[in-house]
Design an enzyme around this catalytic site. Structure first.
Site, short mmCIF file in Angstrom:
data_model
loop_
_atom_site.label_atom_id
_atom_site.label_comp_id
_atom_site.label_asym_id
_atom_site.label_seq_id
_atom_site.Cartn_x
_atom_site.Cartn_y
_atom_site.Cartn_z
N SER A 135 0.85 -1.20 0.00
CA SER A 135 0.00 0.00 0.00
C SER A 135 0.88 1.23 0.00
O SER A 135 1.65 1.46 0.95
CB SER A 135 -0.89 0.03 1.24
OG SER A 135 -1.41 1.34 1.38
N HIS A 164 -1.32 -1.40 -4.19
CA HIS A 164 -2.58 -1.09 -3.49
C HIS A 164 -2.66 0.42 -3.28
O HIS A 164 -1.74 1.05 -2.76
CB HIS A 164 -2.60 -1.83 -2.15
CG HIS A 164 -3.90 -1.74 -1.43
ND1 HIS A 164 -4.99 -2.49 -1.77
CD2 HIS A 164 -4.28 -0.99 -0.37
CE1 HIS A 164 -6.00 -2.22 -0.95
NE2 HIS A 164 -5.58 -1.29 -0.09
N ASP A 218 -4.86 3.38 -1.74
CA ASP A 218 -5.89 3.67 -0.73
C ASP A 218 -6.48 5.06 -0.93
O ASP A 218 -5.83 6.07 -0.64
CB ASP A 218 -5.28 3.58 0.67
CG ASP A 218 -5.11 2.15 1.11
OD1 ASP A 218 -6.08 1.37 1.02
OD2 ASP A 218 -3.99 1.79 1.54
N MET A 234 -9.03 7.84 0.16
CA MET A 234 -9.82 8.28 1.31
C MET A 234 -10.37 9.68 1.06
O MET A 234 -9.65 10.54 0.52
CB MET A 234 -8.95 8.29 2.56
CG MET A 234 -8.29 6.95 2.84
SD MET A 234 -7.36 6.98 4.36
CE MET A 234 -6.53 5.40 4.29
N HIS A 293 -8.50 0.77 -3.71
CA HIS A 293 -9.39 0.53 -2.56
C HIS A 293 -10.08 1.85 -2.26
O HIS A 293 -9.48 2.77 -1.69
CB HIS A 293 -8.54 0.04 -1.38
CG HIS A 293 -9.30 -0.07 -0.09
ND1 HIS A 293 -8.67 -0.25 1.13
CD2 HIS A 293 -10.62 -0.02 0.18
CE1 HIS A 293 -9.58 -0.31 2.09
NE2 HIS A 293 -10.77 -0.16 1.54
N MET A 299 -12.30 4.18 -0.30
CA MET A 299 -12.94 4.47 0.99
C MET A 299 -13.63 5.81 0.81
O MET A 299 -13.18 6.84 1.33
CB MET A 299 -11.89 4.51 2.11
CG MET A 299 -11.34 3.13 2.45
SD MET A 299 -9.75 3.17 3.30
CE MET A 299 -8.65 3.16 1.89
N MET A 312 -11.15 -6.24 5.74
CA MET A 312 -10.38 -5.27 6.53
C MET A 312 -10.03 -5.90 7.88
O MET A 312 -10.91 -6.35 8.62
CB MET A 312 -11.19 -4.00 6.78
CG MET A 312 -11.48 -3.14 5.55
SD MET A 312 -10.04 -2.69 4.58
CE MET A 312 -9.07 -1.75 5.77
N GLY A 323 -8.84 3.90 7.26
CA GLY A 323 -8.56 5.32 7.45
C GLY A 323 -7.10 5.63 7.70
O GLY A 323 -6.65 6.72 7.38
N GLY A 378 -2.87 3.91 8.08
CA GLY A 378 -1.90 2.83 8.08
C GLY A 378 -1.35 2.63 9.49
O GLY A 378 -1.61 3.43 10.39
N GLY A 379 -0.60 1.57 9.66
CA GLY A 379 0.15 1.36 10.89
C GLY A 379 -0.67 0.93 12.09
O GLY A 379 -0.19 1.03 13.23
N ASP A 394 -6.40 -6.65 4.44
CA ASP A 394 -5.82 -5.31 4.48
C ASP A 394 -5.79 -4.79 5.91
O ASP A 394 -6.85 -4.59 6.52
CB ASP A 394 -6.69 -4.40 3.60
CG ASP A 394 -6.11 -3.01 3.41
OD1 ASP A 394 -5.05 -2.71 3.98
OD2 ASP A 394 -6.74 -2.23 2.66
N GLY A 395 -4.58 -4.56 6.41
CA GLY A 395 -4.42 -3.91 7.71
C GLY A 395 -3.63 -4.73 8.70
O GLY A 395 -4.03 -5.84 9.05
N GLY A 396 -2.49 -4.19 9.12
CA GLY A 396 -1.71 -4.85 10.17
C GLY A 396 -1.03 -6.13 9.74
O GLY A 396 -0.65 -6.94 10.59
N GLY A 428 1.33 -2.04 4.14
CA GLY A 428 1.82 -0.68 3.98
C GLY A 428 3.05 -0.45 4.84
O GLY A 428 4.18 -0.49 4.36
N SER A 429 2.81 -0.23 6.14
CA SER A 429 3.92 0.13 7.02
C SER A 429 4.96 -0.98 7.13
O SER A 429 6.15 -0.70 7.31
CB SER A 429 3.39 0.51 8.41
OG SER A 429 2.51 -0.48 8.90
C1 DX5 Z 1 -6.32 1.42 5.79
C2 DX5 Z 1 -5.80 1.05 4.41
C3 DX5 Z 1 -4.68 0.06 4.41
C4 DX5 Z 1 -3.45 0.50 5.09
C5 DX5 Z 1 -2.69 -0.71 5.53
O1 DX5 Z 1 -7.46 2.20 5.61
O2 DX5 Z 1 -6.84 0.46 3.66
O3 DX5 Z 1 -4.38 -0.35 3.08
O4 DX5 Z 1 -2.64 1.27 4.28
O5 DX5 Z 1 -1.59 -0.25 6.23
P1 DX5 Z 1 -0.75 -1.16 7.21
O6 DX5 Z 1 -0.22 -2.31 6.40
O7 DX5 Z 1 0.29 -0.24 7.69
O8 DX5 Z 1 -1.69 -1.64 8.29
ZN ZN Z 2 -6.47 -0.52 1.64
#
Ligand code: DX5
Ligand code: ZN
Length: 232
Positions: free
Chosen positions: A14, A39, A41, A43, A78, A80, A149, A154, A156-157, A187-189, A209-210
């Site tokens: 991401s 990916h 994102d 928003m 993605h 949002m 999710m 909303g 990352g990290g 997606d996420g963590g 992402g992170s």
């Molecule tokens: C959150 C995003 C994710 C996010 C994931 O709203 O949809 O794609 O970037 O980030 P990490 O991998 O850092 O949790």
């Molecule tokens: Zn995403």
């Protein structure tokens, strides 16, 4: 593992966690490091309390979404955002390959899916941590991707929410029962130390992402993820 045959795993970094001052370069670096998809994102500070980028950034990055040999790397958008349809169309025109949206953000989910597909893109539905999968009873035959999710959208990290594992298992059962070729993305963590567990629950596509952009050596992280996946 709940799948019958061994899946082809995809890693989708991401760019939310990339250096926004150098996005084109970041895209090329992470593709060179082994990214399968990018990916993206989106928003809108309405559906989620954060604001990122729109279709103009997507079209600016599209020429960079390819490997050294020229092979295109899919852009996985993605959304949002609310409403969905006009931005989905704009992202299709901007070069998106897959477009996913949250069903609770669209008044007419089936119509939104068809609108994305009519633009030649693959369509996906995204499920928040507290969202039920019921809508799939009616649209699973129309979609190409399910995105679970494992954080609240909303930012990352954030930390992985464990109940996502049960939801991944349920989504995997629905996909297998449908007999359709549908990607199951999470997606996420996602980190090196939990990706194997997420795959074992039935996921085949992993947003990170992170975990990737937070480290200096993107290649080492992606290779580590593939090693962890190979051991599942
Ligand atoms: C959150 C995003 C994710 C996010 C994931 O709203 O949809 O794609 O970037 O980030 P990490 O991998 O850092 O949790
Ligand atoms: Zn995403």
């Amino acid at each position: 593992m709940s799948q019958n045959k061994s899946p082809v795993y995809r890693i989708a970094p991401s760019i939310l966690s990339a250096d926004f001052a150098r996005l084109g370069e970041e895209l090329r670096s992470v593709i060179e490091a082994g990214a399968d998809w990018i990916h993206f994102d989106v928003m809108d500070n309405h559906y989620v309390p954060n604001l990122t980028f729109g279709p103009m950034i997507c079209s600016a990055l599209k020429p960079h979404a390819k490997k050294a040999d020229g092979t295109a790397v899919p852009i996985d958008v993605h959304l949002m955002v609310q409403p969905v349809d006009s931005l989905a169309a704009a992202f299709a025109d901007a070069g998106a390959d897959l477009i996913s949206f949250h069903p609770d953000a669209s008044g007419h989910v089936h119509r939104s899916v068809q609108a994305i597909k009519s633009k030649g893109c693959k369509a996906g539905l995204v499920f928040n941590p507290a969202a039920a999968l019921d809508v799939l009873d009616w649209v699973i035959d129309d979609i190409d991707l399910i995105l679970i999710m494992s954080v609240n959208p909303g930012f990352g990290g954030q930390s992985f929410i464990d109940s996502a594992l049960r939801k991944i298992e349920q989504a995997r059962k629905r996909i297998d029962a449908s007999g359709k070729d549908i990607r199951l993305e999470v997606d996420g963590g996602i980190k090196l130390d939990n990706i194997a567990q997420v795959a074992a629950a039935g996921a085949d596509t992993f947003v990170a992402g992170s975990a990737i952009f937070g480290k200096p050596d993107y290649r080492a992280v992606i290779a580590g993820m593939r090693t962890a996946l190979a051991a599942t």
